[in-house]
Design a protein around this motif. Structure first.
Motif, PDB file in Angstrom:
ATOM      1  N   GLU A 158      40.217  47.786  42.706  1.00 62.12           N
ATOM      2  CA  GLU A 158      40.925  47.725  43.988  1.00 62.12           C
ATOM      3  C   GLU A 158      41.228  49.133  44.501  1.00 62.12           C
ATOM      4  OE1 GLU A 158      45.096  46.119  46.020  1.00 62.12           O
ATOM      5  OE2 GLU A 158      44.736  45.834  43.869  1.00 62.12           O
ATOM      6  N   ALA A 159      41.686  50.004  43.603  1.00 64.16           N
ATOM      7  CA  ALA A 159      42.000  51.380  44.000  1.00 64.16           C
ATOM      8  C   ALA A 159      40.747  52.102  44.479  1.00 64.16           C
ATOM      9  CB  ALA A 159      42.631  52.130  42.832  1.00 64.16           C
ATOM     10  N   ARG A 160      39.660  51.947  43.747  1.00 59.68           N
ATOM     11  CA  ARG A 160      38.417  52.603  44.140  1.00 59.68           C
ATOM     12  C   ARG A 160      37.920  52.068  45.486  1.00 59.68           C
ATOM     13  NH1 ARG A 160      35.572  55.431  40.174  1.00 59.68           N
ATOM     14  NH2 ARG A 160      33.576  54.842  41.114  1.00 59.68           N
ATOM     15  N   ALA A 161      38.050  50.756  45.688  1.00 59.47           N
ATOM     16  CA  ALA A 161      37.619  50.157  46.953  1.00 59.47           C
ATOM     17  C   ALA A 161      38.457  50.671  48.118  1.00 59.47           C
ATOM     18  CB  ALA A 161      37.712  48.635  46.868  1.00 59.47           C
ATOM     19  N   ARG A 162      39.773  50.798  47.902  1.00 56.05           N
ATOM     20  CA  ARG A 162      40.645  51.288  48.971  1.00 56.05           C
ATOM     21  C   ARG A 162      40.354  52.751  49.287  1.00 56.05           C
ATOM     22  NH1 ARG A 162      46.694  49.324  47.597  1.00 56.05           N
ATOM     23  NH2 ARG A 162      47.142  50.852  49.269  1.00 56.05           N
ATOM     24  N   ALA A 209      45.224  41.387  30.098  1.00 51.77           N
ATOM     25  CA  ALA A 209      45.725  42.698  30.529  1.00 51.77           C
ATOM     26  C   ALA A 209      44.567  43.615  30.890  1.00 51.77           C
ATOM     27  CB  ALA A 209      46.565  43.318  29.416  1.00 51.77           C
ATOM     28  N   SER A 210      43.492  43.536  30.090  1.00 46.59           N
ATOM     29  CA  SER A 210      42.321  44.359  30.357  1.00 46.59           C
ATOM     30  C   SER A 210      41.689  44.001  31.697  1.00 46.59           C
ATOM     31  CB  SER A 210      41.300  44.181  29.225  1.00 46.59           C
ATOM     32  OG  SER A 210      40.121  44.903  29.519  1.00 46.59           O
ATOM     33  N   ARG A 211      41.573  42.688  31.944  1.00 49.21           N
ATOM     34  CA  ARG A 211      41.000  42.264  33.220  1.00 49.21           C
ATOM     35  C   ARG A 211      41.864  42.715  34.381  1.00 49.21           C
ATOM     36  NH1 ARG A 211      39.885  37.548  30.261  1.00 49.21           N
ATOM     37  NH2 ARG A 211      41.753  36.539  31.096  1.00 49.21           N
ATOM     38  N   THR A 212      43.180  42.621  34.191  1.00 49.16           N
ATOM     39  CA  THR A 212      44.093  43.028  35.254  1.00 49.16           C
ATOM     40  C   THR A 212      43.941  44.518  35.534  1.00 49.16           C
ATOM     41  OG1 THR A 212      45.676  41.320  34.631  1.00 49.16           O
ATOM     42  CG2 THR A 212      46.510  43.129  35.944  1.00 49.16           C
ATOM     43  N   GLN A 213      43.814  45.324  34.494  1.00 50.64           N
ATOM     44  CA  GLN A 213      43.627  46.758  34.669  1.00 50.64           C
ATOM     45  C   GLN A 213      42.298  47.043  35.362  1.00 50.64           C
ATOM     46  OE1 GLN A 213      45.689  49.325  34.195  1.00 50.64           O
ATOM     47  NE2 GLN A 213      44.073  50.590  35.085  1.00 50.64           N
ATOM     48  N   GLU A 214      41.271  46.332  34.972  1.00 44.79           N
ATOM     49  CA  GLU A 214      39.974  46.505  35.608  1.00 44.79           C
ATOM     50  C   GLU A 214      40.047  46.148  37.086  1.00 44.79           C
ATOM     51  OE1 GLU A 214      37.271  44.136  33.409  1.00 44.79           O
ATOM     52  OE2 GLU A 214      37.303  45.428  31.629  1.00 44.79           O
ATOM     53  N   GLU A 215      40.768  45.079  37.387  1.00 49.34           N
ATOM     54  CA  GLU A 215      40.917  44.662  38.780  1.00 49.34           C
ATOM     55  C   GLU A 215      41.686  45.703  39.580  1.00 49.34           C
ATOM     56  OE1 GLU A 215      40.989  39.857  37.791  1.00 49.34           O
ATOM     57  OE2 GLU A 215      42.824  40.904  38.384  1.00 49.34           O
TER      58      GLU A 215
END
Length: 217
Positions: free
Chosen positions: A17-21, A7-13
């Motif tokens: 992704e949001a920051r990249a977009r 779950a932590s990795r998913t949140q980090e991803e």
């Protein structure tokens, strides 16, 4: 524990992704409209997020621009090409100077390409231009610090070349480094402002190379 880690990795991803977009959306708008015009709301809309979510990742446009300009200065200055041990021969220092100039020339003279690279470089140059105008003190300070660092690195290589008898003894390494760096960034900004000047700017970049070559003994 494994579920928590997943779950932590998913949140980090999701966060990355949001920051990249948001970074990508900002660069697209800066490339087409300049730095001043786009609002944080417009950037968040372009990225497909609400302004509230966007501001969770970046407090405001200045914070997002700072993130972008720091990334650009780390990457575009190509400082790793200027790494040269103090005990290296003068020819190695000279080769580093030429490799660096070739790399930044290739990078900036393609900034009007119709691809992701061109869009990114144009967006970053819009932030750089705003920094030079003093639009944001923090961004201006970051660009100034990076400029001084780049000048110091090039001065060190020129001093090594001079000590090794590779360039003219009357050369002032600091003055030449200042001229060299500001010539590169000045031409990049000129090309950013004038898309139709690509051929002339490429020729001007070649003159920087000739100026360096003229220092050789």
């Amino acid at each position: 524990m494994a579920r928590a880690a997943a779950a932590s990795r998913t949140q980090e991803e999701r966060t990355e992704e949001a920051r990249a977009r948001l970074r990508s959306a900002a660069l697209e708008l800066f490339a087409s409209e300049g730095y001043t015009a786009p609002s944080m709301a417009a950037i968040s809309l372009r990225a497909g997020y609400s302004r509230t979510l966007a501001q969770y990742h970046f407090a405001d446009k200045a914070a997002l621009a700072m993130d972008l300009i720091r990334d650009r200065l780390r990457r575009d200055n190509q400082v790793e090409l200027l790494d040269c041990p103090d005990e290296a021969p003068a020819e190695a220092a000279w080769a580093a100077l030429i490799a660096h100039l070739d790399a930044v020339t290739d990078h900036y003279t393609t900034l009007h390409g119709l691809n992701d690279h061109g869009t990114r470089v144009r967006g970053e140059m819009a932030i750089h231009a705003a920094a030079l105008m003093g639009s944001d003190p923090a961004i201006s300070a970051a660009v100034d610090s990076s400029t001084r660092d780049l000048i110091a690195r090039i001065e060190r290589l020129l001093a090594r070349c001079k000590a090794g008898g590779l360039i003219r003894p009357e050369t002032d390494p600091h003055a030449m480094a200042v001229l060299h760096v500001h010539s590169i960034w000045g031409l990049a900004l000129a090309l950013f402002a004038n898309p139709k000047g690509t051929r002339a700017i490429k020729t001007a970049f070649s003159q920087i190379r000739l100026l360096l070559e003229a220092l050789r003994t």
